[in-house]
Motif scaffolding. Structure first.
Motif, mmCIF file in Angstrom:
data_model
loop_
_atom_site.group_PDB
_atom_site.id
_atom_site.type_symbol
_atom_site.label_atom_id
_atom_site.label_comp_id
_atom_site.label_asym_id
_atom_site.label_seq_id
_atom_site.Cartn_x
_atom_site.Cartn_y
_atom_site.Cartn_z
ATOM 1 N N GLY A 132 -33.685 22.015 -31.787
ATOM 2 C CA GLY A 132 -32.459 21.883 -31.001
ATOM 3 C C GLY A 132 -31.470 20.884 -31.566
ATOM 4 N N LEU A 133 -30.531 20.495 -30.734
ATOM 5 C CA LEU A 133 -29.453 19.586 -31.122
ATOM 6 C C LEU A 133 -29.993 18.213 -31.504
ATOM 7 C CD1 LEU A 133 -26.270 19.265 -31.172
ATOM 8 C CD2 LEU A 133 -26.516 18.276 -28.889
ATOM 9 N N ALA A 134 -29.463 17.676 -32.578
ATOM 10 C CA ALA A 134 -29.785 16.323 -33.044
ATOM 11 C C ALA A 134 -31.245 16.174 -33.443
ATOM 12 C CB ALA A 134 -29.428 15.286 -31.973
ATOM 13 N N ILE A 179 -25.413 17.620 -36.009
ATOM 14 C CA ILE A 179 -24.614 16.457 -35.638
ATOM 15 C C ILE A 179 -23.423 16.299 -36.583
ATOM 16 C CG2 ILE A 179 -24.629 13.934 -35.389
ATOM 17 C CD1 ILE A 179 -26.059 15.446 -33.186
ATOM 18 N N ARG A 180 -22.262 16.045 -35.975
ATOM 19 C CA ARG A 180 -20.995 15.921 -36.716
ATOM 20 C C ARG A 180 -20.726 17.181 -37.532
ATOM 21 N NH1 ARG A 180 -23.394 10.997 -36.999
ATOM 22 N NH2 ARG A 180 -24.244 11.371 -39.071
ATOM 23 N N GLN A 181 -21.040 18.315 -36.931
ATOM 24 C CA GLN A 181 -20.831 19.605 -37.583
ATOM 25 C C GLN A 181 -19.972 20.499 -36.686
ATOM 26 O OE1 GLN A 181 -22.100 20.121 -40.633
ATOM 27 N NE2 GLN A 181 -23.234 18.196 -40.616
ATOM 28 N N THR A 182 -19.206 21.385 -37.311
ATOM 29 C CA THR A 182 -18.545 22.421 -36.529
ATOM 30 C C THR A 182 -19.599 23.431 -36.090
ATOM 31 O OG1 THR A 182 -18.122 23.865 -38.428
ATOM 32 C CG2 THR A 182 -16.447 22.173 -37.908
ATOM 33 N N LEU A 214 -24.050 27.405 -37.244
ATOM 34 C CA LEU A 214 -24.544 28.782 -37.163
ATOM 35 C C LEU A 214 -24.761 29.381 -38.550
ATOM 36 C CD1 LEU A 214 -22.404 30.177 -34.202
ATOM 37 C CD2 LEU A 214 -24.781 29.374 -34.163
ATOM 38 N N ASP A 215 -23.864 29.095 -39.473
ATOM 39 C CA ASP A 215 -24.027 29.619 -40.834
ATOM 40 C C ASP A 215 -25.273 29.039 -41.500
ATOM 41 O OD1 ASP A 215 -21.720 31.094 -40.560
ATOM 42 O OD2 ASP A 215 -20.453 29.684 -41.671
ATOM 43 N N SER A 216 -25.475 27.740 -41.330
ATOM 44 C CA SER A 216 -26.621 27.081 -41.957
ATOM 45 C C SER A 216 -27.929 27.579 -41.359
ATOM 46 C CB SER A 216 -26.513 25.566 -41.783
ATOM 47 O OG SER A 216 -25.353 25.057 -42.407
ATOM 48 N N SER A 217 -27.971 27.702 -40.038
ATOM 49 C CA SER A 217 -29.198 28.170 -39.389
ATOM 50 C C SER A 217 -29.477 29.626 -39.741
ATOM 51 C CB SER A 217 -29.105 27.989 -37.877
ATOM 52 O OG SER A 217 -28.001 28.702 -37.334
ATOM 53 N N GLY A 256 -18.565 19.205 -33.070
ATOM 54 C CA GLY A 256 -18.147 20.442 -32.423
ATOM 55 C C GLY A 256 -19.287 21.261 -31.854
ATOM 56 N N THR A 257 -20.460 21.200 -32.481
ATOM 57 C CA THR A 257 -21.599 21.964 -31.963
ATOM 58 C C THR A 257 -21.966 21.483 -30.569
ATOM 59 O OG1 THR A 257 -22.464 22.378 -34.182
ATOM 60 C CG2 THR A 257 -23.986 22.618 -32.349
#
Length: 264
Positions: free
Chosen positions: A41-43, A71-74, A79-82, A164-165
């Motif tokens: 999940g987040l962070a 974190i600190r990502q759009t 989504l692209d990275s995942s 942004g995420t």
């Protein structure tokens, strides 16, 4: 309670004490043609899902835990990275997919934001969903309709620092969670009911500290269960891991409930 303390506690809940995203993806092998892709999940990082991955490994599943930045990502970069990581997991097991003969199933489990990442990926990869490889999905403490905590900090400089995420996870109708289409595959939902006292004032209903039970629930789920576990603990609780494996094996979280369904 001083609002500064609440803010600090909230950030600790989000960022936790897991290692940074510089960790290598955790991958463990198994002996059967059953696979599980695990999404944090987040962070968090892949390391944060290591306990769950180890439990799955003990049950002879092949496991791939993805790692991606939050974190600190759009949102788009997240989504692209995942998506690249999810595809990597599939290709590691089936390098010639979809041409080769398919064996076994690939299941997915996503903790918190990870569940939304899985939903977004499968929505964009309908060929995989329609293939014989598609297994079942478990959404674990996932804010399918957004988080009240994100609402609380929405528009503040504090959440903008997270990126942004995180900002996309509100309960607004136009938010990322509420923009995703309903799944067209078998999925179950696990929701925690044990909150963090410092954050309980942000909710009007039962919650796991970051996500309400009502937000975790989603139309079309084939099974649903509540557990008396906090949001962060969901990803490393052995009982929860057992429920997930039951769902992958039987389509229901508990064996007794599965037996009752078969006799009806």
């Amino acid at each position: 309670m001083n609002w500064r303390i609440i803010i600090i506690l909230t950030l600790l809940s989000l960022a936790g004490c897991s290692r940074p995203n510089t960790e290598e993806p955790v991958e463990v092998g198994g002996t059967q043609q059953q696979h599980i892709i695990v999404v944090h999940g987040l962070a968090r990082s892949a390391w944060s899902m290591k306990t769950m991955a180890s439990i799955f490994k003990e049950q002879h599943y092949q496991v791939c835990v993805v790692d991606y930045p939050t974190i600190r990502q759009t949102l788009q970069h997240t989504l692209d990275s995942s998506a690249n990581e999810l595809t990597r997991c599939i290709n590691d097991w089936y390098p010639d997919y979809p041409e080769e003969e398919q064996q076994g199933k690939i299941h997915f489990v996503g903790h918190s934001l990870g569940g939304l990442v899985i939903r977004d990926y499968l929505d964009k990869h309908t060929d995989f969903v329609d293939s014989e490889l598609m297994g079942r999905v478990v959404l674990l403490g996932t804010p399918n309709h957004g988080s009240d905590v994100a609402d609380f900090f929405s528009g503040s400089w504090l959440i903008s620092l997270v990126g942004g995420t995180a900002e996309s996870l509100t309960t607004d109708d136009a938010s990322f969670p509420n923009s995703l289409p309903e799944p067209n595959y078998a999925f179950g939902v696990i929701a925690g009911t044990r909150t963090y006292p410092a954050l309980s004032g942000m909710f009007e209903a039962t919650n796991d500290g970051l996500v309400s039970v009502s937000s975790a629930q989603l139309q079309g789920m084939t099974d649903f269960i509540e557990v008396n576990v906090k949001h962060d603990r969901l990803r490393r609780d052995p009982h929860v891991a057992g429920l997930i494996l039951n769902y992958f094996r039987t389509g229901t979280f508990t064996p007794d409930r599965f037996s009752e369904q078969k006799t009806q």
